[in-house]
Enzyme design. Structure first.
Site, PDB file in Angstrom:
ATOM      1  N   LYS A  88       7.939   3.950   6.109  1.00  0.00           N
ATOM      2  CA  LYS A  88       8.087   2.506   5.899  1.00  0.00           C
ATOM      3  C   LYS A  88       8.678   1.836   7.139  1.00  0.00           C
ATOM      4  O   LYS A  88       8.344   0.699   7.468  1.00  0.00           O
ATOM      5  CB  LYS A  88       8.979   2.266   4.676  1.00  0.00           C
ATOM      6  N   HIS A 125      12.148  10.333  -9.429  1.00  0.00           N
ATOM      7  CA  HIS A 125      11.636   9.104  -8.826  1.00  0.00           C
ATOM      8  C   HIS A 125      10.591   8.460  -9.728  1.00  0.00           C
ATOM      9  O   HIS A 125       9.732   9.148 -10.284  1.00  0.00           O
ATOM     10  CB  HIS A 125      11.023   9.385  -7.450  1.00  0.00           C
TER      11      HIS A 125
END
Length: 897
Positions: A565, A140
């Site tokens: 999120k 990532h």
């Protein structure tokens, strides 16, 4: 005895002074004075000598573009050096704690906890047999530093260690310091910003460095120390395999079109080559030790037989071996073992077939030494190598494949449509039925090598599964035996992967299944529907057979990032806690062993925080002993760049998992008072609504785009994967990493605390009492860890700096959002302190000191960044400076996303 000759304050002062000298030499005295004026103004404001930041703002406003670049580079480099100084301080604390044997969560404390709980040998053996810790390194894009920069910083760190730990003369001190000077000078002259986006191979090599350079050696030391400590109290207990390392780098395809089969093949080949070379070098060193003369020392019958077998299998090297090592059987055996290692990657036959064969030869040497007076030699030199082989195999780190479920569905539809089956028109029940029949039938449905007329997406998926069969045949099943499915929503998403693996020959039921298929549950609907998804799979004939072939172990991945999120910090944490318990119950109902895979990021907002505390805070029902979690971005460097700190991290993980598993055996179901559950339900529900309201308020996404550097972050060359899934800037489409990174840069880290205060206040307003919350904090690890993590995000939030970013937004938007965010932040701070009973947010004094040390130096970078962001037209140099401020703030905050 003094173990060290320096301290963190001295390191920071001397490195800072040296950087100042380099700055003056490489630029000008005037530039040095400018940086000093800015630094002084920032410190004076933080210390209360200046009432406002006006002087600092004025100094920054007066800079031309060249001087802006110098200032950004100076403060960025300073933070890189401060991070090294603080890493050295962490190493000091670990060494001193090891010397005095008082590390709270070290290996001694692990065994003491078992003794204090009256654990007998049988129970301890059961705990250890069930524990397996699997750190999984991902690619990532949250590591903001270039590989070249990291190498230079590691060189400086090594010099600091020499100065601190070795007894040296003044002349030697000066020589080392000149090398530090040279490295900082070279660092200054090196670009901090990548000129290109890293390729997947770059990311795979980065992960490989930590594995081969640090963890390969550290693992043996952890085992050796743990065996000594536990053996002194539990002599009948043997220590099994406790660690296994995995990686997504070079194999994770979700949203990354650049990870091709060629990339995965290259990664597997390179990792195998690296680990085989490590073993070959280890055998060569061992040969220098095992010089025993056959006329002076007996060897075991097993070793004699093993040598005879090797001579018969490798006649071409027999004469050379006997001639080179006459009368030295151990050296003869080691040379023949090196030959078999070389032949693994060779066209010649008779190389080791698998790691077990290599390990078997080492065991023969080990047992021969122990039977003939060489126990200490076996303990010191052979057993650590055996532990390395057991841990790293011939793969260094096993790879996990991953892709989005929609790509598998598209591929399966196109495969079936060529057979006249309209798969995409089927409902879920019909999809499950047709997939099950196709998996269980003997004849293949599709030729993966020649699938016919299919789309590019389907062709990529089908080729990947075809290659999976080849990879397992070439490198071994264990080299790449896990497939993770992003955005799993239905049972058919899992069966689609099982079907494709079956077509590739990776699965042949009921006898063989070469793949753990791992649903990634990351949306609210998937988590809430977990019982239906997993229950349907467990009752499915094909999937049950596959699971049986994998020892009835089901790995399930939980997505912390997208859950946060989607739902906000508090609601996401509560959902994850509840759903972990629910998943544990489902697996228990079907007599399946669950292995949770925690998809944690480096930041608090993405499930980060101290790993050992997170492990101890998991619900008892979920602690089966096996645990897997992602390690990402700069968190990898922070945990594993320094061997001593890497060893400490592994020890803390082992301490936490052993304690957690033992506690789960004693109390299989966590007894959480209903009043606490009700309190969390009230708080999480209110927090979720407040978070939804914020995200859905007209103009919020526009405000986000204007009041954070998201536009810069999207264009940074951080990783090979694009920042969003479709290129659109919506909360749904934007990846969690840039979402968190942007708020962190602007010092308004809403992703780690927004609606926490609102949730707590709602509970209190609706009849709840603060005493209950205080009890929850004191006695419930989950709640305590949740609040402590929020406190970290709140402590890193700076509303005055955040207001500068808010001023970049349209006035109407600024007035709509920033006052509300400020109010919520202050309310959350007050309530966290009240519930925890602390006067300040941070419990750890060293962390509070670190933030105070860093804040005056982060401020100029934040203000310079806002100054550049508000310009509608920037020169190329100003663009480079803007990107450099992002790197500098990330280094100063020690966090990206």
């Amino acid at each position: 005895m003094d173990l060290h000759s320096r301290g963190v304050k001295q390191d920071i002062q001397e490195l800072g002074a040296l950087l100042g000298d380099v700055l003056a030499d490489q630029t000008s005295d005037a530039a040095f004075e400018t940086v000093e004026d800015i630094r002084t103004a920032a410190i004076d404001y933080r210390n209360g000598k200046l009432a406002t930041r006006n002087q600092l703002d004025q100094l920054l406003d007066e800079l031309d573009s060249e001087r802006e670049s110098t200032v950004a580079r100076a403060f960025t480099t300073y933070f890189e050096l401060v991070n090294l100084a603080e890493e050295r301080e962490r190493a000091r604390v670990v060494r001193e704690g090891a010397q005095t044997e008082d590390l709270d969560d070290g290996l001694i404390a692990t065994v003491e906890s078992l003794i204090d709980a009256d654990a007998d040998s049988e129970t301890v053996q059961r705990v250890l047999d069930e524990v397996l810790i699997e750190p999984t390194f991902t690619a990532h894009p949250t590591e903001a530093r270039r590989k070249t920069v990291k190498a230079k910083l590691r060189s400086i760190a090594n010099k600091l260690e020499e100065l601190d730990e070795q007894r040296i003369t003044n002349r030697e001190h000066d020589q080392i310091w000149r090398k530090v000077d040279a490295e900082i000078t070279s660092l200054w002259q090196t670009s901090q910003v990548r000129g290109r986006r890293p390729e997947p191979q770059d990311e795979a090599r980065n992960v490989q460095w930590y594995l081969e350079s640090i963890l390969f050696d550290v693992v043996g030391e952890v085992y050796a120390e743990f065996e000594d400590i536990i053996g002194s109290e539990y002599p009948d207990v043997s220590v099994p395999k406790l660690f296994e390392f995995r990686s997504w780098a070079g194999s994770d395809r979700d949203g990354n079109p650049f990870v091709t089969p060629e990339v995965t093949t290259d990664t597997l080949e390179r990792q195998r080559g690296v680990v085989l070379e490590k073993y070959s070098q280890a055998l060569k060193r061992l040969s220098g030790v095992l010089s025993q003369d056959a006329d002076r020392v007996d060897i075991s019958t097993q070793l004699k037989r093993s040598l005879k077998t090797d001579y018969e299998r490798l006649p071409g090297v027999t004469a050379e071996t006997e001639e080179r090592y006459p009368g030295e059987p151990y050296r003869q055996k080691l040379k023949l073992m090196r030959e078999q290692l070389r032949r693994i990657d060779d066209v010649r036959p008779d190389g080791y077939s698998d790691p077990e064969a290599f390990l078997s030869d080492l065991e023969v040497i080990d047992q021969s030494l122990r039977k003939n007076g060489g126990e200490v030699v076996a303990d010191e030199y052979v057993e650590p190598l055996m532990r390395q082989v057991d841990t790293f195999g011939f793969t260094l780190a096993s790879l996990d494949l991953r892709d989005h479920q929609k790509n598998h569905t598209e591929a399966v539809h196109e495969v079936f449509i060529n057979s006249g089956i309209e798969y995409d028109s089927y409902d879920e029940a019909d999809r499950i039925e047709i997939l099950t029949e196709a998996i269980l039938q003997t004849e293949p449905v599709v030729d993966l090598e020649d699938p016919g007329d299919v789309s590019d997406t389907a062709r990529r998926v089908l080729r990947r599964f075809s290659m999976l069969g080849e990879w397992q045949r070439e490198f071994g099943v264990g080299a790449i035996d896990t497939y993770c499915i992003s955005m799993t929503e239905n049972p058919s998403h899992v069966l689609e992967v099982l079907f494709l693996a079956d077509q590739a020959g990776v699965v042949s039921l009921p006898d063989h299944c070469g793949l753990d298929i791992v649903p990634l549950l990351e949306t609210e609907s998937a988590l809430n529907g977990a019982r239906e998804i997993m229950g349907t799979l467990f009752e499915n004939d094909a999937y049950a057979a596959a699971l049986s072939a994998r020892d009835n172990v089901q790995e399930i991945m939980l997505g912390y990032s997208d859950s946060n999120k989607e739902n906000g910090f508090l609601a996401a944490n509560w959902d994850l806690y509840k759903n972990q318990r629910r998943l544990a119950q489902i697996c228990d109902d079907f007599d399946v062993t669950m292995r949770l895979f925690h998809g944690r990021g480096g930041s608090i907002s993405r499930g980060g925080g101290p790993m050992n505390e997170a492990m101890l805070a998991l619900p008892n029902e979920t602690v089966t002993g096996q645990i897997k979690f992602t390690e990402q971005g700069e968190a990898i460097a922070e945990k594993y760049a320094n061997p001593l700190i890497a060893e400490r991290n592994l020890e803390q993980m082992l301490n936490a998992q052993v304690r957690a598993r033992h506690n789960a055996i004693r109390e299989p179901t966590e007894d959480v008072p209903s009043a606490w559950i009700d309190a969390m339900e009230e708080m999480a529900s209110a927090a979720r609504k407040q978070y939804y309201d914020l995200l859905n308020t007209d103009g919020f996404i526009t405000y986000f785009g204007q009041a954070t550097p998201i536009g810069v972050i999207e264009d940074l060359n951080l990783g090979s994967r694009p920042a969003s899934r479709s290129g659109e800037r919506t909360v749904e489409d934007l990846r969690a990493i840039p979402w968190v990174f942007s708020w962190t840069q602007s010092r308004c880290i809403i992703t780690g605390w927004y609606a926490l205060g609102g949730g707590i206040q709602s509970y209190l307003d609706n009849g709840g009492d603060i005493t209950t919350l205080k009890s929850m904090y004191t006695d419930w690890p989950f709640f305590r860890t949740t609040l402590d993590n929020a406190a970290l995000a709140l402590a890193r939030t700076d509303l005055d700096i955040a207001e500068h970013y808010a001023s970049l937004a349209d006035p109407e938007l600024r007035e709509d959002f920033f006052p509300h965010l400020r109010t919520e932040c202050n309310r959350s701070r007050e309530l966290v302190c009240e519930v925890s009973g602390r006067d300040s947010l941070l419990e750890r004094e060293w962390l509070d000191q670190s933030l105070r040390r860093r804040n005056p130096y982060v401020d100029p970078l934040n203000l310079l960044q806002t100054h550049l962001l508000e310009q509608t037209h920037r020169t190329d140099e100003e663009e480079r400076t803007l990107r450099l401020t992002v790197k500098g703030i990330a280094a100063g905050m020690k966090n990206t996303g």
